[in-house]
Design an enzyme around this catalytic site. Structure first.
Site, PDB file in Angstrom:
ATOM      1  N   GLY A 109       0.786  -1.235   0.000  1.00 48.08           N
ATOM      2  CA  GLY A 109       0.000   0.000   0.000  1.00 48.08           C
ATOM      3  C   GLY A 109       0.811   1.275   0.000  1.00 48.08           C
ATOM      4  O   GLY A 109       0.248   2.373   0.099  1.00 48.08           O
TER       5      GLY A 109
ATOM      6  N   PRO B  40       4.669  -4.907  -1.205  1.00 54.17           N
ATOM      7  CA  PRO B  40       4.512  -3.741  -2.076  1.00 54.17           C
ATOM      8  C   PRO B  40       4.192  -4.181  -3.501  1.00 54.17           C
ATOM      9  O   PRO B  40       4.759  -5.144  -4.005  1.00 54.17           O
ATOM     10  CB  PRO B  40       5.887  -3.064  -2.020  1.00 54.17           C
ATOM     11  CG  PRO B  40       6.837  -4.143  -1.625  1.00 54.17           C
ATOM     12  CD  PRO B  40       6.072  -5.163  -0.834  1.00 54.17           C
ATOM     13  N   GLY B  41       3.259  -3.497  -4.130  1.00 60.54           N
ATOM     14  CA  GLY B  41       2.939  -3.777  -5.530  1.00 60.54           C
ATOM     15  C   GLY B  41       3.191  -2.525  -6.337  1.00 60.54           C
ATOM     16  O   GLY B  41       4.191  -2.388  -7.043  1.00 60.54           O
TER      17      GLY B  41
ATOM     18  N   CYS C 190     -16.704   4.070 -26.785  1.00 58.40           N
ATOM     19  CA  CYS C 190     -18.050   4.631 -26.890  1.00 58.40           C
ATOM     20  C   CYS C 190     -18.647   4.691 -25.495  1.00 58.40           C
ATOM     21  O   CYS C 190     -19.463   3.846 -25.108  1.00 58.40           O
ATOM     22  CB  CYS C 190     -18.899   3.775 -27.802  1.00 58.40           C
ATOM     23  SG  CYS C 190     -18.353   3.951 -29.481  1.00 58.40           S
ATOM     24  N   GLU C 191     -18.204   5.673 -24.740  1.00 62.83           N
ATOM     25  CA  GLU C 191     -18.530   5.745 -23.323  1.00 62.83           C
ATOM     26  C   GLU C 191     -18.066   7.125 -22.859  1.00 62.83           C
ATOM     27  O   GLU C 191     -16.872   7.423 -22.921  1.00 62.83           O
ATOM     28  CB  GLU C 191     -17.705   4.644 -22.624  1.00 62.83           C
ATOM     29  CG  GLU C 191     -17.877   4.520 -21.169  1.00 62.83           C
ATOM     30  CD  GLU C 191     -18.958   3.500 -20.810  1.00 62.83           C
ATOM     31  OE1 GLU C 191     -19.263   2.601 -21.603  1.00 62.83           O
ATOM     32  OE2 GLU C 191     -19.508   3.660 -19.714  1.00 62.83           O
TER      33      GLU C 191
END
Ligand code: LLP
Length: 439
Positions: free
Chosen positions: A255, A298-299, A368-369
């Protein structure tokens, strides 16, 4: 503007003689010539340095009885596991797919921690079969199931329990996990955690080895971690006093925040680890507890700042008095973080990086959003159709969260190192897109 006057959010980025932005010393337009857009580029040396920095800091401040288990969900590919192996890291895995990837990369299975709040029976069997090191048990149903499956397969599963330490870290609601109202883990306040751990003694095929917590993601302060250490060590004492069980493994999750924008002030791995270890050693001393193995996960902080995403601008739509949309040839499919969390990023035009950022624009994706945006009201150099545009610090939770919405193929991932580049994940083809379709 001279290159020395520009500071980027990540040290891997620079400016060359041609006035182009570079990553790992390589000209970004040149990479695009070779690999096309959209393109993900990652600096391998940066990833290696982060792996080493966490590992060395843990050894320095806590000792050899420690492990860095990279959180695979941040960026999980075969090549990434190869890098981790080089530096002796372990990994946190959360699905059969992540386990399969690790296995395919000949990763040491004994260094894997299997997480998840709803592991399937098939995944638990796969993990037992492959000899995964540790299961991080989330709930009582999982405990029973794991015990039954391990029994059937003649194995003993080493387990840690996922604990909610009741800590409210200041981060986005969707990536907050430590408080009682969370789908992850077992509560301390209600006695749930202690009562489930107590059940282990009656089960023959699981072995209690420790506890785990993860308080959230993109956290800058050290206080929530110090709080977590206090809570977890108190619980270790309670487990021993009440149940007579010794805790050999203490996994404090990940984190640790990174710099997405200039005002972010993350700690270095050394600073993070030092604070954590000082608090842990103090707590263990005060409570007269033997030192467990310390694991951190940790990532983001290992991979995020290593990566950039490069797009081609297709149009610049000025709506007078409203806003200017700069549209790129990717978007929420390769980076859903703005759409999901309103995540903030820095953007650059790599061929115009020496120009002032005079414009305030919104970066639109190509889906398309209407919500397919990468940023609203961000500062940018003056963009035109045909320009390259980069999002910085996209190494974590972009490729791993990407999708094929609108049948857009995923971009390739290219690693740069020592002035050279290589593809570590190929660009998806239209054939890839239909390979599971039944006609
Ligand atoms: N350990 C556990 C058990 C986790 O659940 C996580 C992240 C980590 C470690 C690694 O956290 P990190 O060091 O990467 O912050 N998709 C979101 C982030 C979700 C994080 C989920 N768990 C985002 O894009 O911000």
């Amino acid at each position: 503007m001279r290159s020395s006057e520009r500071e980027f959010v990540s040290e891997i980025l620079g400016i060359n003689e041609a006035g182009h932005m570079t990553i790992g010393g390589i000209d970004i337009p040149l990479l695009v010539e070779q690999y096309g857009t959209p393109l993900m580029v990652m600096d391998e040396e940066y990833i290696e340095d982060q792996c080493k920095a966490y590992r060395d800091a843990l050894i320095k401040h806590y000792g050899e009885n420690s492990l860095v288990a990279y959180a695979g969900k941040a960026f999980c590919t075969g090549y990434m596991y190869k890098i981790l192996s080089r530096y002796g890291l372990g990994a946190d895995v959360v699905s059969g797919g992540e386990i399969y990837t690790a296995k395919a990369a000949d990763f040491d299975m004994s260094k894997l921690f299997f997480h998840g709040n709803n592991k399937t029976m098939q995944e638990l069997r796969q993990a037992l079969e492959l000899g995964i090191g540790f299961f991080v048990v989330d709930n009582s149903e999982e405990l029973e199931l794991l015990n039954t499956l391990a029994g059937e397969m003649g194995k003993t599963a080493k387990i840690l329990f996922r604990i909610k330490p009741g800590i409210d870290a200041h981060t986005h609601d969707y990536i907050k996990t430590g408080a009682i109202d969370s789908k992850f883990g077992l509560a301390l306040e209600t006695g749930e955690a202690l009562s489930i751990i107590g059940r282990v003694q009656k089960l023959g095929n699981v072995e209690y080895v420790g506890i785990h917590c993860h308080i959230g993601s993109q956290i800058f302060e050290s206080e929530p971690y110090e709080e977590a250490v206090k809570v977890m060590t108190s619980f270790i004492k309670e487990i021993f006093d009440v149940l007579g069980l010794e805790t050999y493994e203490l996994n404090l999750g990940g984190g640790f925040g990174i710099k997405y924008i200039p005002s972010h002030e993350p700690k270095t791995p050394e600073e993070t680890v030092e604070k954590l270890c000082e608090e842990l050693k103090k707590s263990l001393r005060e409570k007269n507890l033997p030192a467990p193995r310390l694991i951190i996960e940790p990532g983001r902080s290992i991979v995020a700042s290593a990566g950039i995403t490069v797009y081609r601008v297709g149009s610049v739509k000025v709506i007078p008095g409203v806003r200017t949309y700069v549209a790129v040839d990717g978007g929420m499919t390769d980076n859903p973080r703005f759409a999901l969390y309103g995540a903030v990023y820095e953007f650059e035009l790599p061929e115009k990086v020496t120009e002032e950022k005079t414009e305030t624009v919104s970066i639109a994706g190509r889906c398309c959003e209407s919500g397919d945006m990468l940023g609203h009201d961000v500062k940018l150099q003056k963009a035109e159709a045909g320009d390259l545009l980069c999002t910085l610090a996209t190494g974590a939770y972009c490729y791993s969260m990407s999708s094929n919405y609108n049948r857009l193929p995923r971009p390739p991932v290219v690693m740069v190192k020592n002035g050279t580049s290589k593809v570590v994940v190929k660009r998806e083809s239209y054939e890839d897109l239909i390979k599971n379709d039944v006609f």
